[in-house]
Write a protein that holds these residues in place. Structure first.
Motif, PDB file in Angstrom:
ATOM      1  N   LYS B 181       0.833  -1.214   0.000  1.00  0.00           N
ATOM      2  CA  LYS B 181       0.000   0.000   0.000  1.00  0.00           C
ATOM      3  C   LYS B 181       0.863   1.256   0.000  1.00  0.00           C
ATOM      4  N   LEU B 182       1.920   1.240   0.809  1.00  0.00           N
ATOM      5  CA  LEU B 182       2.798   2.418   0.880  1.00  0.00           C
ATOM      6  C   LEU B 182       3.469   2.650  -0.470  1.00  0.00           C
ATOM      7  N   LYS B 183       3.864   1.555  -1.118  1.00  0.00           N
ATOM      8  CA  LYS B 183       4.478   1.664  -2.435  1.00  0.00           C
ATOM      9  C   LYS B 183       3.497   2.304  -3.427  1.00  0.00           C
ATOM     10  N   SER B 184       2.218   1.904  -3.332  1.00  0.00           N
ATOM     11  CA  SER B 184       1.228   2.444  -4.275  1.00  0.00           C
ATOM     12  C   SER B 184       1.014   3.939  -4.053  1.00  0.00           C
ATOM     13  N   GLN B 185       1.444   4.449  -2.902  1.00  0.00           N
ATOM     14  CA  GLN B 185       1.362   5.891  -2.673  1.00  0.00           C
ATOM     15  C   GLN B 185       2.640   6.600  -3.101  1.00  0.00           C
ATOM     16  N   GLY B 186       3.519   5.873  -3.790  1.00  0.00           N
ATOM     17  CA  GLY B 186       4.698   6.502  -4.377  1.00  0.00           C
ATOM     18  C   GLY B 186       5.935   6.512  -3.496  1.00  0.00           C
ATOM     19  N   ILE B 187       5.865   5.870  -2.348  1.00  0.00           N
ATOM     20  CA  ILE B 187       7.037   5.862  -1.470  1.00  0.00           C
ATOM     21  C   ILE B 187       8.026   4.797  -1.945  1.00  0.00           C
ATOM     22  N   THR B 188       9.308   5.180  -2.046  1.00  0.00           N
ATOM     23  CA  THR B 188      10.357   4.211  -2.376  1.00  0.00           C
ATOM     24  C   THR B 188      10.707   3.447  -1.109  1.00  0.00           C
ATOM     25  N   ILE B 189      10.814   2.134  -1.225  1.00  0.00           N
ATOM     26  CA  ILE B 189      11.076   1.343  -0.023  1.00  0.00           C
ATOM     27  C   ILE B 189      12.297   0.453  -0.230  1.00  0.00           C
ATOM     28  N   LEU B 190      13.273   0.593   0.673  1.00  0.00           N
ATOM     29  CA  LEU B 190      14.394  -0.350   0.726  1.00  0.00           C
ATOM     30  C   LEU B 190      14.194  -1.173   1.995  1.00  0.00           C
ATOM     31  N   VAL B 191      14.023  -2.476   1.825  1.00  0.00           N
ATOM     32  CA  VAL B 191      13.730  -3.332   2.982  1.00  0.00           C
ATOM     33  C   VAL B 191      14.687  -4.511   2.987  1.00  0.00           C
ATOM     34  N   SER B 192      15.191  -4.853   4.178  1.00  0.00           N
ATOM     35  CA  SER B 192      16.070  -6.023   4.246  1.00  0.00           C
ATOM     36  C   SER B 192      15.353  -7.143   4.981  1.00  0.00           C
ATOM     37  N   THR B 193      15.728  -8.369   4.648  1.00  0.00           N
ATOM     38  CA  THR B 193      15.106  -9.522   5.308  1.00  0.00           C
ATOM     39  C   THR B 193      15.994 -10.751   5.207  1.00  0.00           C
ATOM     40  N   PRO B 194      15.990 -11.597   6.226  1.00  0.00           N
ATOM     41  CA  PRO B 194      16.679 -12.883   6.110  1.00  0.00           C
ATOM     42  C   PRO B 194      15.752 -13.964   5.566  1.00  0.00           C
ATOM     43  N   TYR B 195      14.452 -13.647   5.385  1.00  0.00           N
ATOM     44  CA  TYR B 195      13.495 -14.643   4.904  1.00  0.00           C
ATOM     45  C   TYR B 195      13.469 -14.653   3.374  1.00  0.00           C
ATOM     46  N   MET B 196      13.939 -15.753   2.808  1.00  0.00           N
ATOM     47  CA  MET B 196      14.046 -15.850   1.351  1.00  0.00           C
ATOM     48  C   MET B 196      12.670 -15.792   0.667  1.00  0.00           C
ATOM     49  N   ASP B 197      11.631 -16.283   1.371  1.00  0.00           N
ATOM     50  CA  ASP B 197      10.315 -16.315   0.716  1.00  0.00           C
ATOM     51  C   ASP B 197       9.751 -14.908   0.516  1.00  0.00           C
ATOM     52  N   GLU B 198      10.320 -13.913   1.197  1.00  0.00           N
ATOM     53  CA  GLU B 198       9.837 -12.547   1.017  1.00  0.00           C
ATOM     54  C   GLU B 198      10.430 -11.888  -0.234  1.00  0.00           C
ATOM     55  N   ALA B 199      11.452 -12.534  -0.810  1.00  0.00           N
ATOM     56  CA  ALA B 199      12.102 -11.966  -1.992  1.00  0.00           C
ATOM     57  C   ALA B 199      11.109 -11.757  -3.134  1.00  0.00           C
TER      58      ALA B 199
END
Lengths: 251, 306
Positions: B181-199
């Motif tokens: 939802k935040l992305k659809s409002q035009g916000i750029t998001i850099l997110v890190s994760t150790p969970y491969m399924d989120e890739a």
């Protein structure tokens, strides 16, 4: 007299309940775990897993219900329970500013092993983990995966009947995570019962049986295969989601 | 325009006894409006990179720009443009939920009311507890409060360092819905994760290990580049099966993957029938050729690194 089947039950829980004021954290849970079994204890954050585990390892008094762990009663014999179980959390509980050898000696000591036993078992452990050359290195200098293997090996250093693992694999790389499960399999193969919580649903599949807790109650308990049969859903992840999203409790 | 540009950044930490290379010559470009995932285990260097971008850590070498502002020279401009959620919970434990949010609104010279729309979906879930001290919140609620605080000044770029680590699968799914939802409002998001399924939930990903970027691409391209054959194998005795598969002459690697084992073999080297014959002592054997997952790809890269 106990029947042979009963002798093989190492955790027996009946209607175990914990209330904090008017909040029921754990609500009449009942289950049994067999010797050598890998038992996965799943649940969303706030479902009551940690509270239940604290009661089972003898550090929190229940409100009502019964439980016997490693042959001892959780109300009257918490000290005996602690001597007969191992525990490892995601924070490991190793002493970072001690060396590998010092950590081994320390844990051997608090588990009440004598000097000869510690010497013999620490040789065995250093060989198994291939740590001889680095035994005088500080634990803080080890890669995460090595620390994890050491922490697990120390949690079962005193040959406990049961080892409790609280999210042991959070954050490690996928290969190390699987190598850690190789150790779990080996311990189980040697007759140590493994009681494990995890947020990785693929790891739930490696367990002999799993329970899924929602709002303080156990909503499902079976082998992964039977659960998938019963729910007619082919992944544990989806079964978990189906049950856990019905949670009313906002943590 | 690129929202984030990272050029040849290196960072080492030195103590008396040793030197740790956290980041080893990293370069990355993240486009405006992108949901970009930095995927890698603990100790890969993810947090160091976030701290440099959030202007709270200096790189040894290299440079980085956020919306064309330099992270060293123009750090004051950058701080107004970013919302940073560190990996470790870093709100004020002894302030209430509402006080924390008010505090962050005030230092960015805005109010909760002014930007309530942006956070309402998330904040509504913790609003019933607005008088509770932040230190007394559960993990999932802390995470929602931290995200609300990172958003309250309406940033152009969100830097989220492992927001879902240790969070249960249901809350993780909800959190990714919020990010969409935040992305659809035009916000750029850099997110890190150790969970491969989120890739697969990201537009593009970088796989990172030991301070180095192993690959940057669309998730589907990373999977398409996998140049080995991969079989999903299951039987009644999974423990025995794993050992048997590891001893098979063509095996490059074999690891457990949930309810089956993934066997990796050089392309077109293995005859499926011979494999089935080799495993003939297993009951209820199933052998299927499959497409790799991101996790398979990451593991293959880790092995060829070593």
């Amino acid at each position: 007299m106990t029947t042979p089947a009963e002798k093989d039950i190492v955790i027996k829980v009946e209607n175990l309940t914990k209330r904090f004021g008017d909040f029921t954290a754990v609500n009449q849970i009942s289950f049994e775990v067999n010797k050598g079994e890998i038992f996965g204890f799943l649940g969303a954050n706030g479902a009551g897993k940690t509270t239940a585990m604290k009661m089972l390892i003898g550090i929190l008094n229940p409100t009502s219900g019964k439980a016997n762990v490693a042959g001892f009663d959780i109300y009257n014999q918490p000290e005996q329970i602690k001597r007969n179980i191992g525990y490892m959390s995601q924070k490991f509980s190793l002493y970072e500013d001690l060396t590998i050898a010092e950590n081994i000696n320390f844990f051997g000591g608090i588990y009440g092993l004598n000097d000869d036993e510690i010497k013999f078992k620490s040789e065995e452990l250093l060989t198994k983990l291939n740590f001889h050359a680095i035994k005088n290195n500080l634990v803080s200098s080890l890669p995460l995966g090595w620390k994890q293997k050491l922490a697990f090996s120390l949690a079962i250093f005193h040959s406990p009947k049961i080892v409790f693992l609280d999210e042991p694999t959070s954050g490690v790389d996928p290969i190390t995570r699987r190598q850690f499960w190789d150790l779990i399999y080996e311990a189980s193969h040697n007759g140590i019962t493994v009681f494990v919580t995890t947020h990785y649903m693929d790891e739930a599949e490696y367990c002999n049986r799993i329970s899924i807790m929602v709002d303080g109650e156990i909503k499902a308990l079976d082998s992964p295969k039977e659960l998938k049969n019963n729910f007619q859903i082919d992944s544990i992840d989806d079964i978990f989601y189906l049950l856990a999203r019905k949670a009313k409790r906002i943590e | 325009m690129n929202a984030i540009e990272i050029i040849n950044i290196s960072k080492t930490y030195k103590s008396k006894t040793k030197t740790i290379t956290a980041l080893n010559n990293i370069s990355l470009e993240i486009k405006e409006g992108e949901l970009f995932g930095l995927i890698g285990p603990d100790g890969a260097g993810k947090s160091s990179l976030f701290r440099i971008l959030a202007t709270v850590l200096l790189p040894d070498v290299g440079s980085a720009k956020i919306l064309n502002y330099d992270v060293i020279k123009n750090f004051k401009n950058i701080r107004k443009l970013i919302g940073y959620m560190p990996g470790r919970f870093s709100l004020y434990q002894d302030l209430s939920v509402e006080e924390n949010l008010k505090f962050f609104a005030t230092i960015f010279e805005t109010t909760i009311e002014e930007n309530y729309d942006l956070i309402s979906d998330i904040y509504k879930q913790i609003e019933p507890f607005k008088n509770r001290r932040a230190g007394k919140l559960s993990g999932g609620m802390k995470q929602k409060l931290a995200l609300s605080c990172a958003l309250i000044h309406k940033p152009k770029i969100l830097l989220l360092d492992e927001p879902t680590t240790g969070v249960d699968p249901v809350s993780r799914k909800e959190f990714w819905e919020i990010l969409k939802k935040l992305k659809s409002q035009g916000i750029t998001i850099l997110v890190s994760t150790p969970y491969m399924d989120e890739a697969n939930l990201c537009d593009r990903i970088a796989l990172i290990q030991n301070g180095k970027i192993l690959d940057v691409d669309l998730p589907e391209n990373i999977v398409n580049k996998f140049d080995k054959d991969i079989f999903s194998v299951a039987s009644d005795n999974m423990f025995l099966l794993l050992n048997d598969l590891r001893n098979y002459s063509h095996t490059l690697s074999c690891f457990a993957f949930g309810d089956s084992h993934h066997l990796v073999i050089e392309r077109n080297k293995a005859d499926e029938n011979l494999l089935i014959q080799y495993l003939s002592r297993h009951k209820n054997l199933s052998v299927k050729k499959i497409e790799p997952t991101i996790e398979d790809c990451f593991m293959q890269m880790l092995q060829s690194e070593n």
